[in-house]
Motif scaffolding. Structure first.
Motif, mmCIF file in Angstrom:
data_model
loop_
_atom_site.group_PDB
_atom_site.id
_atom_site.type_symbol
_atom_site.label_atom_id
_atom_site.label_comp_id
_atom_site.label_asym_id
_atom_site.label_seq_id
_atom_site.Cartn_x
_atom_site.Cartn_y
_atom_site.Cartn_z
ATOM 1 N N GLY A 16 0.829 -1.208 0.000
ATOM 2 C CA GLY A 16 0.000 0.000 0.000
ATOM 3 C C GLY A 16 0.856 1.247 0.000
ATOM 4 N N HIS A 17 1.891 1.235 0.808
ATOM 5 C CA HIS A 17 2.800 2.380 0.905
ATOM 6 C C HIS A 17 3.470 2.649 -0.442
ATOM 7 C CE1 HIS A 17 6.837 4.050 1.665
ATOM 8 N NE2 HIS A 17 6.160 4.900 2.416
ATOM 9 N N ASP A 18 3.989 1.581 -1.075
ATOM 10 C CA ASP A 18 4.685 1.729 -2.357
ATOM 11 C C ASP A 18 3.750 2.277 -3.441
ATOM 12 O OD1 ASP A 18 6.903 0.810 -1.177
ATOM 13 O OD2 ASP A 18 6.926 -1.164 -2.135
ATOM 14 N N LEU A 19 2.540 1.725 -3.484
ATOM 15 C CA LEU A 19 1.594 2.165 -4.522
ATOM 16 C C LEU A 19 1.148 3.607 -4.286
ATOM 17 C CD1 LEU A 19 -0.569 -1.027 -5.034
ATOM 18 C CD2 LEU A 19 1.110 -0.103 -6.584
ATOM 19 N N LEU A 20 0.909 3.937 -3.025
ATOM 20 C CA LEU A 20 0.495 5.317 -2.727
ATOM 21 C C LEU A 20 1.632 6.297 -3.013
ATOM 22 C CD1 LEU A 20 -1.622 4.944 0.520
ATOM 23 C CD2 LEU A 20 -2.426 5.723 -1.687
ATOM 24 N N GLU A 21 2.861 5.853 -2.772
ATOM 25 C CA GLU A 21 4.014 6.704 -3.068
ATOM 26 C C GLU A 21 4.113 6.937 -4.583
ATOM 27 O OE1 GLU A 21 7.939 5.416 -1.756
ATOM 28 O OE2 GLU A 21 7.827 7.090 -0.340
ATOM 29 N N GLU A 22 3.826 5.879 -5.335
ATOM 30 C CA GLU A 22 3.834 5.974 -6.798
ATOM 31 C C GLU A 22 2.772 6.977 -7.259
ATOM 32 O OE1 GLU A 22 5.915 5.080 -9.835
ATOM 33 O OE2 GLU A 22 6.082 3.423 -8.430
ATOM 34 N N TYR A 76 5.311 6.041 8.923
ATOM 35 C CA TYR A 76 5.813 6.398 10.254
ATOM 36 C C TYR A 76 5.006 5.821 11.413
ATOM 37 C CZ TYR A 76 8.620 9.601 7.550
ATOM 38 O OH TYR A 76 9.490 10.123 6.633
ATOM 39 N N ILE A 77 3.815 5.300 11.144
ATOM 40 C CA ILE A 77 3.023 4.756 12.256
ATOM 41 C C ILE A 77 2.780 3.254 12.085
ATOM 42 C CG2 ILE A 77 0.862 4.927 13.574
ATOM 43 C CD1 ILE A 77 0.817 7.926 12.632
ATOM 44 N N LEU A 78 2.024 2.906 11.044
ATOM 45 C CA LEU A 78 1.594 1.505 10.922
ATOM 46 C C LEU A 78 2.753 0.522 10.708
ATOM 47 C CD1 LEU A 78 -1.038 -0.126 11.016
ATOM 48 C CD2 LEU A 78 -1.017 -0.103 8.537
ATOM 49 N N ILE A 79 3.590 0.804 9.697
ATOM 50 C CA ILE A 79 4.678 -0.149 9.385
ATOM 51 C C ILE A 79 5.654 -0.280 10.573
ATOM 52 C CG2 ILE A 79 6.618 -0.669 7.823
ATOM 53 C CD1 ILE A 79 4.868 0.489 5.532
ATOM 54 N N PRO A 80 6.120 0.846 11.192
ATOM 55 C CA PRO A 80 7.008 0.672 12.359
ATOM 56 C C PRO A 80 6.343 -0.100 13.503
ATOM 57 C CG PRO A 80 7.062 2.933 11.606
ATOM 58 C CD PRO A 80 5.991 2.262 10.836
ATOM 59 N N ARG A 81 5.022 0.122 13.729
ATOM 60 C CA ARG A 81 4.336 -0.603 14.806
ATOM 61 C C ARG A 81 4.282 -2.098 14.512
ATOM 62 N NH1 ARG A 81 -0.955 2.919 16.361
ATOM 63 N NH2 ARG A 81 0.143 4.641 17.365
ATOM 64 N N LEU A 82 3.996 -2.402 13.238
ATOM 65 C CA LEU A 82 3.945 -3.821 12.856
ATOM 66 C C LEU A 82 5.316 -4.465 13.022
ATOM 67 C CD1 LEU A 82 1.649 -3.586 9.702
ATOM 68 C CD2 LEU A 82 1.126 -4.840 11.786
ATOM 69 N N ARG A 83 6.360 -3.728 12.620
ATOM 70 C CA ARG A 83 7.722 -4.267 12.736
ATOM 71 C C ARG A 83 8.079 -4.498 14.201
ATOM 72 N NH1 ARG A 83 10.413 -0.865 7.895
ATOM 73 N NH2 ARG A 83 9.722 -2.280 6.252
ATOM 74 N N GLU A 84 7.656 -3.549 15.033
ATOM 75 C CA GLU A 84 7.910 -3.643 16.475
ATOM 76 C C GLU A 84 7.212 -4.879 17.052
ATOM 77 O OE1 GLU A 84 10.161 -2.350 19.292
ATOM 78 O OE2 GLU A 84 10.015 -1.203 17.435
ATOM 79 N N ALA A 85 5.963 -5.072 16.617
ATOM 80 C CA ALA A 85 5.180 -6.225 17.108
ATOM 81 C C ALA A 85 5.810 -7.537 16.652
ATOM 82 C CB ALA A 85 3.742 -6.114 16.619
ATOM 83 N N ILE A 86 6.270 -7.555 15.380
ATOM 84 C CA ILE A 86 6.917 -8.760 14.845
ATOM 85 C C ILE A 86 8.187 -9.065 15.644
ATOM 86 C CG2 ILE A 86 8.184 -9.666 12.822
ATOM 87 C CD1 ILE A 86 6.039 -8.183 11.094
ATOM 88 N N LYS A 87 8.949 -7.996 15.919
ATOM 89 C CA LYS A 87 10.200 -8.147 16.671
ATOM 90 C C LYS A 87 9.911 -8.701 18.081
ATOM 91 C CE LYS A 87 13.931 -5.194 17.944
ATOM 92 N NZ LYS A 87 14.280 -3.794 18.046
ATOM 93 N N PHE A 88 8.852 -8.140 18.683
ATOM 94 C CA PHE A 88 8.487 -8.564 20.038
ATOM 95 C C PHE A 88 8.109 -10.051 20.062
ATOM 96 C CE2 PHE A 88 4.957 -9.392 22.989
ATOM 97 C CZ PHE A 88 5.590 -9.163 24.201
#
Lengths: 217, 131
Positions: free
Chosen positions: A27-33, A173-185
């Motif tokens: 979603g991020h990549d497509l919206l950036e495009e 800055y919000i969703l992807i970092p939170r998901l990464r944090e959750a995955i890491k946890f």
């Protein structure tokens, strides 16, 4: 989004979060495009607007000069009277176009230039200078219409750009970092559980070996 | 709302401006009000100047094969800023517009070329976003 304490550290949850992260990244990549395309469109409209504005102002200057000559030759009262008699409508063919979800107006090249009889004022008692001034203003109108369209386009594109940027930032800055944090946890918790199990098994093995040894002794 | 559903909704909205069905250049030239209906239900009209430019760039025999609007496929998979034009008549028209030799039925273009195409054909081309 669940906080770290609410997350259940299971493999299923990890797979679910990874799937979510991949979707958010897409979603991020497509919206950036889309944002890049909108920027390109905005610059193109701004360039067109600049050109149109310059030529419209030039034409308006010519028209006002012609009107001043007309005032001088015919008199203000007569010119104003002729202006009151003029037909004040111009026919435009208006349609729409869709630019990445933004509905923009489309006006096919307007033809505002009329012949002297079509303007509506009396030919008797008016000067050729009035015809000239009217013609110059009609030409100016032909430039002002596309300028208005370009300005409307620029505003609409800028608005869409702003909302797209907000979405891109929310993902980045919000969703992807939170998901990464959750995955890491979850990964850390799963590793910890694995380590606990390993040491538990080692301890059990040691106890069993000790029991075996005392029994044989 | 669930963020996952929000993203999916956003992705679905991304290509809602694409036409339900494309029409040929020949049909567009014959039509009194040339244009197509988009997936989100709006009407997307084609500029007559652009149609006449396209008809000059392509031989009359191929007017029935050129589907409008021409889709500019923006794909991140090809790298940022790269786009693809698909279809033989579409490639021919775009190559002629860019002053390039036309080859095959797929043409890879880059951002400066996309800008040129969009400035010359703002209504007869459309962006499509793919993964």
């Amino acid at each position: 989004m669940a906080t770290a304490s609410e997350l259940s550290p299971t493999r299923t949850e990890l797979i679910r979060l990874r799937r979510r992260e991949a979707l958010a990244k897409t979603g991020h990549d497509l919206l950036e495009e889309k944002m890049d395309a909108l920027v390109m469109e905005l610059f193109s409209v701004l360039r067109r607007m600049q050109e149109l504005r310059a030529s419209a102002f030039d034409q308006l200057e010519r028209a006002h000069r012609a009107l001043s000559s007309c005032f001088a030759a015919m008199g203000t009262q007569e010119t104003v009277q002729a202006a009151r008699e003029t037909v004040k409508s111009v026919e435009l063919e208006v349609s729409t176009r869709n630019l990445m979800g933004i509905v923009l107006p489309v006006i096919e090249r307007p033809s505002a230039v009329r012949n002297a009889l079509g303007r509506g004022y009396s030919m008797h008692g008016t000067s050729a200078l009035l015809d000239r001034a009217a013609l110059e203003f009609e030409k100016a109108l032909e430039l002002l219409v596309p300028l208005a369209v370009a300005e409307a386009e620029a505003f609409a594109i800028a608005e869409e750009l702003e909302s797209t940027k907000r979405r891109v930032n929310a993902l980045e800055y919000i969703l992807i970092p939170r998901l990464r944090e959750a995955i890491k946890f979850i990964m850390m918790r799963l590793d910890e559980i694995e380590r606990e199990n390993f040491s538990r098994l080692k301890r059990i093995k040691k106890i069993m070996e000790e029991r075996e040894w005392t029994r044989s002794a | 709302m669930d963020p996952e559903r929000l993203i999916e909704k956003e992705l679905a909205r991304l290509n809602a401006h694409l036409p339900r069905a494309q029409i040929s250049l020949a049909e567009a030239l014959r039509s009194e009000r040339p244009g197509v209906e988009t997936r989100d239900g709006t009407f997307h009209s084609f500029g007559r100047d652009e149609l006449s430019l396209l008809s000059r760039l392509l031989e009359e025999g191929m007017w029935g094969e050129l589907r409008l609007p021409i889709i500019i496929w923006m794909s991140r998979g090809m790298g940022s800023g790269a786009a693809v034009i698909r279809g033989k008549p579409e490639v021919r028209v775009i190559s002629a517009l860019l002053g390039r030799p036309a080859e095959g039925s797929e043409l890879v273009i880059y951002r400066p070329e996309v800008a040129v195409i969009r400035s010359r054909l703002p209504t007869t081309t459309q962006y499509a976003f793919t993964r």
